[in-house]
Design a protein around this motif. Structure first.
Motif, PDB file in Angstrom:
ATOM      1  N   TYR A  22      10.680  10.564  21.193  1.00 28.40           N
ATOM      2  CA  TYR A  22       9.240  10.820  20.992  1.00 28.40           C
ATOM      3  C   TYR A  22       8.993  12.282  20.616  1.00 28.40           C
ATOM      4  O   TYR A  22       8.110  12.593  19.820  1.00 28.40           O
ATOM      5  CB  TYR A  22       8.431  10.497  22.252  1.00 28.40           C
ATOM      6  CG  TYR A  22       8.522   9.068  22.740  1.00 28.40           C
ATOM      7  CD1 TYR A  22       9.049   8.056  21.945  1.00 28.40           C
ATOM      8  CD2 TYR A  22       8.052   8.734  24.003  1.00 28.40           C
ATOM      9  CE1 TYR A  22       9.122   6.759  22.407  1.00 28.40           C
ATOM     10  CE2 TYR A  22       8.109   7.428  24.472  1.00 28.40           C
ATOM     11  CZ  TYR A  22       8.652   6.440  23.670  1.00 28.40           C
ATOM     12  OH  TYR A  22       8.714   5.155  24.131  1.00 28.40           O
ATOM     13  N   TYR A  65      -0.325   4.936  24.753  1.00 27.50           N
ATOM     14  CA  TYR A  65      -0.331   3.721  25.570  1.00 27.50           C
ATOM     15  C   TYR A  65      -0.056   4.000  27.044  1.00 27.50           C
ATOM     16  O   TYR A  65      -0.465   3.221  27.893  1.00 27.50           O
ATOM     17  CB  TYR A  65       0.653   2.672  25.018  1.00 27.50           C
ATOM     18  CG  TYR A  65       2.070   3.146  24.862  1.00 27.50           C
ATOM     19  CD1 TYR A  65       2.975   3.080  25.913  1.00 27.50           C
ATOM     20  CD2 TYR A  65       2.508   3.675  23.649  1.00 27.50           C
ATOM     21  CE1 TYR A  65       4.277   3.523  25.769  1.00 27.50           C
ATOM     22  CE2 TYR A  65       3.810   4.123  23.493  1.00 27.50           C
ATOM     23  CZ  TYR A  65       4.692   4.056  24.554  1.00 27.50           C
ATOM     24  OH  TYR A  65       5.971   4.513  24.401  1.00 27.50           O
ATOM     25  N   TYR A  66       0.632   5.119  27.356  1.00 27.42           N
ATOM     26  CA  TYR A  66       0.867   5.429  28.769  1.00 27.42           C
ATOM     27  C   TYR A  66      -0.460   5.772  29.456  1.00 27.42           C
ATOM     28  O   TYR A  66      -0.690   5.393  30.598  1.00 27.42           O
ATOM     29  CB  TYR A  66       1.840   6.600  28.923  1.00 27.42           C
ATOM     30  CG  TYR A  66       3.248   6.252  28.512  1.00 27.42           C
ATOM     31  CD1 TYR A  66       4.029   5.395  29.284  1.00 27.42           C
ATOM     32  CD2 TYR A  66       3.804   6.765  27.348  1.00 27.42           C
ATOM     33  CE1 TYR A  66       5.327   5.065  28.917  1.00 27.42           C
ATOM     34  CE2 TYR A  66       5.099   6.448  26.967  1.00 27.42           C
ATOM     35  CZ  TYR A  66       5.848   5.597  27.753  1.00 27.42           C
ATOM     36  OH  TYR A  66       7.124   5.272  27.377  1.00 27.42           O
TER      37      TYR A  66
END
Ligand code: FE
Length: 345
Positions: free
Chosen positions: A169, A225-226
């Motif tokens: 990431y 999304y976390y």
């Protein structure tokens, strides 16, 4: 016709059907799926594919790196037909390792935007996520971190938290900063960001959000999304984290927020290539796009499909970076060298 004869004929018919189906078991009646996904909604996703096509899915679910290792070890004998993994840098590495076969599919070419698939059509994105900035409402202001470049600003000395620079990431984000700012400025930025750290890089994205909520850091990076997962959590402690943290869409005044993807590919040695293409095309269908994106609080990649995720939508609209995912991916080796030089461990 006597009953016994009818029964015998029926038995022959049933037996020959079984022989036919077992002879074609290697030939597209099954799909061997290697997936780094493991969400509750995936059950419906796969069941609907089987219902629509009659193709049974055998699933191997493991982490992204473990799957790639397994494929390398299996080599030409791998039973895998389709691989689902996350992040441009991993898709690129697998493509470079020769694991994928190009897919000729007018459906995929029409439905998946060109900037969200490999130019050689060896991999396709099926959902997207943004790399966002979060800040402590108690210890920082949104104007402190309006861009990725702001992480390096003197005002953020001792305030920044990130996961290790070598994580895919981070490599994809660094690759996009290289693409936009040039390698020299990107390296200065990386060095200054490391110098601004509140603690040595560690943990995953959720750990960064929690460290912001606890006050250990004032600003941090996370995939969208976390944060949405915490918003949707029923646990009071997760909701308390969300209350303490503000969200910024980075780089709205220039190139836009970094986008990354979950993607899929047909494997070079796939025994069931027709089934593999059918499955990839199915993932681009309206119905599958909703399940696929929603399972991990991401956005569908097919333009006409609208997400059904109120928490995700509550974050509002934003300007996304239009840099092709493949271009980001192709710079991940340069990004790895850069984070090494900058000491972003
Ligand atoms: Fe993740």
């Amino acid at each position: 016709m006597p009953n016994r004869l009818i029964r015998t004929l029926r038995l022959i018919a049933v037996t020959s059907a079984l022989v036919t189906s077992s002879a074609s078991a290697q030939d597209n009646k099954v799909l061997n799926l290697y997936s780094a996904r493991h969400y509750d909604t995936d059950e419906a996703l796969y069941a609907n594919f089987t219902k629509a096509t009659g193709i049974r899915i055998n699933r191997i679910e493991m982490g992204d790196e473990a799957l790639l290792e397994r494929l390398r070890n299996e080599g030409a004998n791998s039973p895998a037909d389709v691989l689902l993994i996350v992040d441009a840098s991993r898709l690129y590495a697998a493509e470079q390792a020769g694991l994928f076969a190009p897919v000729k599919s007018p459906v995929l070419e029409q439905r998946i935007p060109a900037d969200l698939r490999s130019p050689a059509n060896t991999w396709f994105a099926f959902s997207s996520r943004a790399r966002i900035l979060v800040y402590s409402k108690a210890a920082a202001f949104p104007q402190d971190v309006q861009s990725y470049e702001d992480l390096a600003a003197p005002r953020n000395k001792g305030k920044v938290c990130t996961r290790p620079g070598s994580h895919p990431y981070m490599l994809s984000l660094v690759a996009s900063v290289i693409a936009h700012d040039g390698e020299q400025r990107a390296e200065q930025w990386a060095r200054a960001t490391v110098a601004n750290m509140a603690r040595p890089p560690r943990g995953g994205d959720t750990d960064q959000i929690k460290a912001v909520a606890s006050g250990e850091c004032a600003v941090a990076l996370t995939n969208s999304y976390y944060y949405v997962r915490l918003m949707r959590s029923k646990k009071p402690e997760d909701r308390a984290v969300v209350e303490k943290v503000g969200v910024v869409w980075p780089n709205q005044s220039n190139y836009g927020t970094h986008i990354n993807v979950s993607g899929g590919a047909m494997l070079r040695n796939a025994p069931n290539k027709i089934a593999a293409v059918k499955f990839l095309e199915y993932l681009a269908s309206d119905e599958a796009q909703i399940y696929f994106a929603d399972g991990n609080n991401e956005w569908p990649v097919v333009k006409t499909v609208k997400p059904r995720n109120p928490e995700l939508e509550s974050l509002g609209a934003f300007k996304a970076d239009r840099l092709p995912i493949a271009e980001i991916a192709s710079r991940t080796v340069a990004a790895q060298k850069l984070v090494d030089r900058a000491g972003w461990r």
